[in-house]
Design an enzyme around this catalytic site. Structure first.
Site, PDB file in Angstrom:
ATOM      1  CG  ASN A  56      -1.877  -1.178   1.206  1.00  0.00           C
ATOM      2  OD1 ASN A  56      -2.138  -1.757   0.159  1.00  0.00           O
ATOM      3  ND2 ASN A  56      -2.393  -1.542   2.361  1.00  0.00           N
ATOM      4  CG  HIS A  84       4.016  -1.691  -4.777  1.00  0.00           C
ATOM      5  ND1 HIS A  84       2.908  -2.499  -4.753  1.00  0.00           N
ATOM      6  CD2 HIS A  84       5.045  -2.486  -5.193  1.00  0.00           C
ATOM      7  CE1 HIS A  84       3.245  -3.729  -5.138  1.00  0.00           C
ATOM      8  NE2 HIS A  84       4.533  -3.744  -5.400  1.00  0.00           N
TER       9      HIS A  84
END
Length: 226
Positions: A87, A104
């Site tokens: 997330n 990410h």
């Protein structure tokens, strides 16, 4: 002290009101992901991409951590806890977790298009004309499709020291993140929390077929048993 490693994904933040990364129709908040989550999309229409993430950033300010985020943070009272998340939100941190690795990227950061190590905290809108110190456009600090995952090596090292692995809110279908569970020591106790689990239960995998908020509460009770 036991070391718990958590692999978390979009499902844990969905209960806070953040839409999952990609809906069943392949769109993210109404946009083709190739337009807003690739280097090519940014090159073709940087203003569209910047505005897209500005909207995501603004939405993040309207939501709060849920009981799953808070429950994982509270495990730090009894265990060493490392969270590796796919997330880009900061809900784990806001819930109180102190060791969070973002595979990410992070929505509340921006980086230079010239020097990817030039990263700044960025909580307001990011616009065309916002430049790094070398005079290059800043971009969202997000790992887009086709880009390397710079935190992967760190994540592997964390998994190699796990006593307990918790997989929550992720189908473990996105690589290279999905490979991380294979780096834990053999016979590591593994818990998979998902309302629609796709993982087959085996000797060392316990499936908790519940939403994140319910599943974390159940798991906490299991882990605290002597």
């Amino acid at each position: 002290m036991k070391h718990i490693v958590v692999l978390s994904g979009a499902g844990i933040s969905a209960e806070s009101g953040i839409k999952t990364f990609r809906d069943a129709d392949g769109l993210w908040e109404g946009h083709d992901v190739m337009e807003v989550a690739t280097p090519q999309g940014f090159a073709a229409n940087p203003e569209l991409v910047l505005n897209f993430y500005n909207q995501r950033r603004a939405q993040l300010n309207t939501v709060t951590p849920n009981k799953a985020h808070i429950g994982l943070a509270e495990l730090e009272k009894d265990f060493k806890v490392s969270i590796i998340t796919q997330n880009v939100d900061d809900l784990h941190e806001r819930a109180g977790s102190t060791d969070v690795t973002h595979l990410h990227g992070e929505l509340l950061k921006a980086r230079s298009t010239f020097d990817e190590t030039d990263i700044k905290t960025w909580k307001t809108d990011l616009n065309l004309g916002d430049l790094c110190k070398q005079g290059y456009q800043m971009r969202p600090h997000i790992v887009w499709f086709g880009e390397d995952v710079p935190m992967m090596d760190k994540a592997i090292k964390i998994c190699e020291t796990a006593d307990v692995l918790i997989i929550i809110g992720t189908s473990m279908q996105v690589y290279p993140a999905a490979s991380l569970m294979h780096y834990t020591p053999e016979n590591t106790d593994t818990y998979f929390i998902d309302p629609k689990p796709n993982m087959v239960s085996s000797k060392n995998i316990t499936v908790i077929a519940e939403p994140a908020t319910v599943g974390v509460l159940k798991l906490t009770n299991i882990l605290k048993q002597p």
